[in-house]
Design an enzyme around this catalytic site. Structure first.
Site, PDB file in Angstrom:
ATOM      1  N   HIS A 279       0.839  -1.206   0.000  1.00 68.64           N
ATOM      2  CA  HIS A 279       0.000   0.000   0.000  1.00 68.64           C
ATOM      3  C   HIS A 279       0.873   1.255   0.000  1.00 68.64           C
ATOM      4  O   HIS A 279       0.572   2.235  -0.678  1.00 68.64           O
ATOM      5  CB  HIS A 279      -0.865   0.052   1.260  1.00 68.64           C
ATOM      6  CG  HIS A 279      -1.852  -1.051   1.397  1.00 68.64           C
ATOM      7  ND1 HIS A 279      -1.736  -2.037   2.353  1.00 68.64           N
ATOM      8  CD2 HIS A 279      -2.970  -1.348   0.699  1.00 68.64           C
ATOM      9  CE1 HIS A 279      -2.759  -2.871   2.262  1.00 68.64           C
ATOM     10  NE2 HIS A 279      -3.520  -2.495   1.250  1.00 68.64           N
TER      11      HIS A 279
ATOM     12  N   LEU B 145       3.178  -9.054  -0.824  1.00 66.05           N
ATOM     13  CA  LEU B 145       2.631  -8.458   0.394  1.00 66.05           C
ATOM     14  C   LEU B 145       1.114  -8.419   0.307  1.00 66.05           C
ATOM     15  O   LEU B 145       0.546  -8.094  -0.736  1.00 66.05           O
ATOM     16  CB  LEU B 145       3.180  -7.036   0.576  1.00 66.05           C
ATOM     17  CG  LEU B 145       4.673  -6.916   0.804  1.00 66.05           C
ATOM     18  CD1 LEU B 145       5.011  -5.512   1.315  1.00 66.05           C
ATOM     19  CD2 LEU B 145       5.180  -7.926   1.815  1.00 66.05           C
TER      20      LEU B 145
END
Ligand code: PAF
Length: 302
Positions: A49, A196
């Site tokens: 992110h 991730l």
């Protein structure tokens, strides 16, 4: 309402919960001639992110991040309730990257009583995660359309890890004439190759050691499929056996598809990607990988 554009960890993060406040903030920046980038998330922020946020920070004068665990994209109530949430921790990470605004609305602000509308992108949504998780892609398209229309940013940032989502969002934005540029950012991986994901937090330590096999298998299959000389069927069958041997059960899908319209492919003869979704215990992991020399572009078509 004030917001700081200065760099550095000390700036307090402006957090808004109401759509009207978000609109006012973004419209004010745009009236002042500043460009605005939005990074939609469901929180539990990790380096993947933050790579989206950094890209937005590089491109845009102002960066908005949204945190909203969107109930309508979950097809299982247990998956929704298990989804990791820690807004204070997320907010600290965003403040350290000088994000200008966090939009974290309550569910009833996004879906008030009587809410009915859905946005669907048939075709692109019907395979892969869309097939295995009924309603998931429609839920994603609906909430992303709402967030984009609520904020009207210049650019919006999505990771290639959710490649099907990225294509669905691009198509939806094009079809609905939403005036925003969709930017794709490459998947961020751990040193051992594991993509991730917020769901990695749910892995036990034993599962965490098994998890990198997902990407290792994808890499090995991609090497064999490179150039399009070998038919995919046997290669994928062997890949499924390797994933099962590594502890993945069940395997929702392991498929070779076109990188632009997700049509199933027998060979990697044109821009192609491998897509996988498989379970380790109660945790579902997904990943995808471009096939080299299949004519695939680095990023999906703009
Ligand atoms: O990728 C996600 O985190 C979500 O699907 C998104 C794009 C924020 C929509 O809820």
């Amino acid at each position: 309402m004030t917001a700081s554009a200065s760099e550095g960890p000390a700036a307090p993060l402006l957090t808004l919960r109401r759509i009207a406040e978000l609109r006012e903030a973004v419209a004010g920046w745009r009236r002042a001639g500043e460009s605005v980038g939005i990074v939609p998330t469901m929180g539990a922020l990790h380096e993947g992110h933050l790579a989206l946020v950094r890209r937005a920070r590089d491109h845009c004068d102002r960066v908005v991040t949204t945190i909203f665990v969107n109930p309508i994209q979950f097809n299982r109530p247990d998956d929704l309730s298990a989804y990791p949430r820690d807004e204070a921790r997320d907010a600290a990470k965003l403040a350290a990257l000088s994000v200008d605004l966090l939009f974290a609305p309550p569910v009833e602000e996004v879906y008030p009583e009587g809410y009915q509308t859905r946005v669907s992108v048939p075709g692109l949504s019907d395979c892969l995660c869309g097939a295995v998780r009924p309603g998931h892609m429609e839920g994603v398209a609906t909430v992303v359309a709402k967030l984009l229309l609520q904020s009207l940013p210049d650019r919006a940032y999505f990771g290639e890890k959710d490649y099907q989502q990225l294509l669905v969002v691009r198509r939806m934005v094009r079809d609905l004439d939403i005036p925003v540029r969709i930017e794709a950012v490459a998947t961020v991986r751990e040193a051992d190759g594991l993509a991730l994901s917020s769901r990695n937090l749910l892995l036990t330590s034993a599962q965490r050691t098994q998890a990198p096999a997902l990407f290792r298998v994808l890499q090995a299959l991609a090497a064999r499929l490179e150039g399009g000389a070998v038919p995919a069927q046997d290669v994928l069958e062997q890949g499924r056996a390797e994933l099962a041997a590594a502890g993945f059960e069940p395997i929702d899908y392991l498929e070779l598809r076109g990188a632009e319209s997700l049509e199933p492919l027998d060979r990697a003869e044109r821009p192609a990607r491998l897509f996988v979704a498989a379970w380790l215990g109660a945790v579902r992991l997904i990943d995808n990988l471009e096939i080299a020399n299949s004519g695939a572009s680095r990023h999906p078509p703009a």
